[in-house]
Design an enzyme around this catalytic site. Structure first.
Site, PDB file in Angstrom:
ATOM      1  N   ASP A 172       0.855  -1.194   0.000  1.00 14.40           N
ATOM      2  CA  ASP A 172       0.000   0.000   0.000  1.00 14.40           C
ATOM      3  C   ASP A 172       0.891   1.245   0.000  1.00 14.40           C
ATOM      4  O   ASP A 172       2.103   1.151   0.100  1.00 14.40           O
ATOM      5  CB  ASP A 172      -0.966  -0.020   1.192  1.00 14.40           C
ATOM      6  CG  ASP A 172      -0.236   0.009   2.537  1.00 14.40           C
ATOM      7  OD1 ASP A 172       0.910  -0.492   2.607  1.00 14.40           O
ATOM      8  OD2 ASP A 172      -0.793   0.516   3.521  1.00 14.40           O
ATOM      9  N   HIS A 505       1.369  -8.762  -3.945  1.00 14.27           N
ATOM     10  CA  HIS A 505       0.407  -7.714  -3.591  1.00 14.27           C
ATOM     11  C   HIS A 505       1.219  -6.456  -3.328  1.00 14.27           C
ATOM     12  O   HIS A 505       1.674  -6.193  -2.208  1.00 14.27           O
ATOM     13  CB  HIS A 505      -0.403  -8.121  -2.361  1.00 14.27           C
ATOM     14  CG  HIS A 505      -1.498  -7.146  -2.030  1.00 14.27           C
ATOM     15  ND1 HIS A 505      -2.757  -7.226  -2.573  1.00 14.27           N
ATOM     16  CD2 HIS A 505      -1.511  -6.049  -1.233  1.00 14.27           C
ATOM     17  CE1 HIS A 505      -3.508  -6.234  -2.120  1.00 14.27           C
ATOM     18  NE2 HIS A 505      -2.770  -5.496  -1.296  1.00 14.27           N
ATOM     19  N   ASP A 547       0.500 -17.248  -4.474  1.00 15.10           N
ATOM     20  CA  ASP A 547       1.188 -16.259  -5.312  1.00 15.10           C
ATOM     21  C   ASP A 547       0.173 -15.569  -6.221  1.00 15.10           C
ATOM     22  O   ASP A 547       0.161 -15.771  -7.433  1.00 15.10           O
ATOM     23  CB  ASP A 547       2.311 -16.926  -6.122  1.00 15.10           C
ATOM     24  CG  ASP A 547       3.077 -15.899  -6.957  1.00 15.10           C
ATOM     25  OD1 ASP A 547       2.967 -14.684  -6.654  1.00 15.10           O
ATOM     26  OD2 ASP A 547       3.772 -16.306  -7.916  1.00 15.10           O
ATOM     27  N   GLU A 556       1.899 -10.083   0.212  1.00 20.50           N
ATOM     28  CA  GLU A 556       2.245  -8.665   0.200  1.00 20.50           C
ATOM     29  C   GLU A 556       3.732  -8.529   0.515  1.00 20.50           C
ATOM     30  O   GLU A 556       4.401  -9.507   0.870  1.00 20.50           O
ATOM     31  CB  GLU A 556       1.390  -7.881   1.222  1.00 20.50           C
ATOM     32  CG  GLU A 556       1.539  -6.364   1.060  1.00 20.50           C
ATOM     33  CD  GLU A 556       0.477  -5.537   1.788  1.00 20.50           C
ATOM     34  OE1 GLU A 556      -0.434  -6.115   2.401  1.00 20.50           O
ATOM     35  OE2 GLU A 556       0.571  -4.296   1.717  1.00 20.50           O
TER      36      GLU A 556
END
Ligand code: G3I
Ligand code: 9MR
Length: 574
Positions: A172, A505, A547, A556
């Site tokens: 993120d 991710h 994955d 992530e």
């Protein structure tokens, strides 16, 4: 085309150091396996037999065995000659390639630290430094809004200020002080434990080779400085308190940084943020002040060292005055929480780091009081930073001898437990069921870090040497684990190994139009919690890895997971 009875072999896909212990994992065999190793010319250079296949984690019910099938270990530590090899079980089974070489972790180390550059906020990445991963700047963070939860008289809700730079936390685009703190501290510890290794080591970042002889900053410190500049802005100059995070209200979509333009807020001041901040700024102050005076002056380190120390103390005072402000996610904020209700370990972390910086008895006393309150030493993690400073206090001569001895015993006590775990595991891996949480690969590496830090505490007598070797073997096993010697067969570091994560991710990796993910990132790893609800190939703890871009609970990336990877690889290369 291979014999149906062939068991699967997993190795460290980046290779083995000549003098290190060398082991491979066998999956799916029911009886001990003979194996042979061929050199590049096809000559058999090693032959041996596996350990007896067994269930990994005997206490777990059958469906919760760590690998869902029996595992065994192949040991070829005696093979020390550098070279390219292939390992084979029976005649008709596939060949598993691996290499033995002195600098085998050099590239993956540089990749793992370069990953921090790839996650820099508020800057463009140039083709010169980022190759195909070049991108436009995003998140200038020059007009960050004070969220209602963070309002104070001097900075009421809605006030704007500037807090650019720093690293994105993970996949993120938010920036969290607690997690940033432990990551930065770990990297600074790598620098202070291996200064010669880092003095001239470069990995093509914009600061590489910049400056005159008197102000050239080692790449590692330049990278860390990018984040310190941000952290420094997360302290409220009026009261010393530190905001918990700088974040959107909700997670960004899968877009590149320049297209992620939601408003950014600082949210709540917390005790944990103040303490992690204090620890890192104190540590950074000391690292900068340790440069020769003329060099530190020329590079502006000396001024920063003084500022950081004062700022760390201000944060500490805020924490003492607000000792139990735990993070509580406001209703309108949906991003990561990094919430932790137990703060005695953070208090001890900060007190220890401040004591190392200023030598004051009151900080030493505070360290001791909070350390005792924190209870038995635990492996480091974002919610448990104490071990990071204990490792340094345990080897610093100014620390009173009795305390040093206690800290050393705590470390070796934990290290001994990890050695027992390795010895009891048929996979010869110091991992137990509780380790398979969100970010399990970093649990493995923080254990390895503690083992390697403990190894240097031991005496040079025969008993000390044996114990030291055990610590190194257990640490090596954990490094092997993340680099491929595990039941998924993935080397979990993007771009380093023969089978690596392809669908991290990680918003830049997903949105950049480049097929391969950004290299050098450690995936979180196997996590039977599967909190993301994605499709996983297995529920077995050590196989619960997906994955897929969907899987933020196993696939992530995060700065606090890469940091111990950097430390441990540097340690093995030293
Ligand atoms: O520690 C407990 C353990 O005692 C228990 O047995 C086990 C059973 O589920 O849970 C363990 O706690 C887990 C904890 O991670 C372990 O570190 C929690 O369930 C789990 O929810 C928690 O996950 C955290 C996750 O955020 C969700 O809050 C991760 O540690 C943390 O690394 C992760 O961090 C996120 C940020 O919030 C946002 N940015 C990305 C970053 C990485 O995914
Ligand atoms: O992408 C987010 C990731 O960075 C976090 O670790 C994770 C847990 O907080 O949340 C991810 O965002 C997801 C959100 O929580 C739920 N909707 C889907 C998002 C992922 O695309």
């Amino acid at each position: 085309q291979f014999g149906t009875s062939c068991a699967v072999v997993q190795v460290n896909q980046t290779g083995y150091l000549p003098s290190a212990s060398k082991q491979a994992l066998v999956q799916g065999a029911i009886a001990p396996q003979q194996f042979r190793i061929f050199d590049a010319s096809g000559t058999v250079v090693f032959a041996g037999q596996s350990s007896a296949p067994a269930d990994w984690a005997l206490t777990a019910p059958a469906d919760r065995r760590l690998a869902a099938e029996k595992v065994a270990t192949l040991d070829f530590s005696a093979l020390q000659q550098p070279g390219f090899y292939q390992l084979q079980l029976q005649n008709d089974c596939p060949l598993t390639p691996f290499r033995v070489a002195p600098a085998v972790y050099s590239a993956v180390h540089d990749g793992a630290i370069k990953a921090f550059y790839f996650n820099r906020a508020s800057t463009a990445l140039s083709p010169e430094h980022a190759g195909p991963y070049a991108r436009a700047a995003g998140h200038p963070d020059e007009q960050v809004i004070v969220h209602a939860s963070a309002a104070s008289a001097s900075r009421p809700a809605g006030t704007q200020f500037s807090a650019p730079k720093g690293w994105y936390d993970a996949g993120d685009y938010n920036k969290y002080v607690v997690n940033s703190g432990v990551s930065t501290y770990t990297l600074l510890q790598a620098y202070s434990d291996f200064p010669a290794f880092y003095a001239n080591r470069q990995w093509q970042i914009p600061e590489s080779g910049l400056g005159s002889a008197k102000n050239a900053m080692p790449d590692l410190l330049a990278e860390v400085q990018w984040n310190l500049d941000w952290l420094r802005a997360m302290q409220d100059p009026f009261d010393g308190g530190v905001y918990h995070k700088l974040t959107n209200l909700t997670f960004d979509g899968v877009v590149m940084p320049k297209d992620a333009t939601k408003p950014r807020f600082v949210v709540q001041k917390t005790t944990a943020a103040a303490l992690n901040y204090a620890a890192v700024l104190a540590k950074a102050s000391r690292v900068l002040a340790a440069f020769p005076a003329d060099q530190a002056q020329a590079a502006g380190y000396a001024t920063r060292a003084v500022d950081y120390a004062k700022s760390a103390e201000a944060a500490w005072r805020w924490a003492l005055a607000h000792p139990d402000v735990v993070y509580r996610q406001p209703a309108d904020v949906k991003t990561g929480a990094y919430g932790d209700d137990v703060l005695s370990d953070e208090f001890a972390f900060a007190a220890g780091a401040l004591y190392l910086q200023n030598g004051r008895a009151d900080y030493l006393a505070a360290f001791e009081a909070f350390r005792q309150k924190a209870g038995p030493l635990q492996v480091a993690g974002w919610a448990n930073p104490l071990a990071l400073v204990v490792a340094e206090l345990a080897v610093t001569p100014v620390v009173p001898a009795a305390l040093r001895a206690t800290l050393q015993q705590q470390m070796t006590g934990l290290a001994n437990e990890f050695v027992r775990q390795q010895q009891q595991s048929p996979a010869a891996l110091a991992l137990v069921e509780n380790d398979f949480v969100w970010g399990s690969n970093a649990v493995a590496l923080n254990k390895a870090m503690l083992l390697l830090q403990s190894a240097r505490l031991l005496g040079t007598d025969a008993a000390g040497k044996i114990q030291q070797q055990q610590y190194q073997q257990a640490a090596q096993g954990l490094v092997d684990y993340v680099l491929g010697r595990n039941p998924t067969g993935y080397s979990y570091v993007s771009g380093f190994g023969s089978k690596t994560p392809q669908h991290l991710h990680h918003r830049p990796s997903e949105a950049d139009g480049v097929t391969a993910p950004v290299p050098g990132w450690l995936a979180g790893g196997a996590n039977p919690g599967q909190q993301d609800g994605c499709v996983y190939p297995s529920k077995a703890p050590a196989k619960s890895y997906s994955d897929t871009e969907c899987s933020y609970a196993s696939n992530e990336v995060a700065i606090n997971w890469n940091a111990p990877l950097v430390y441990v690889l540097a340690a093995l290369l030293n």
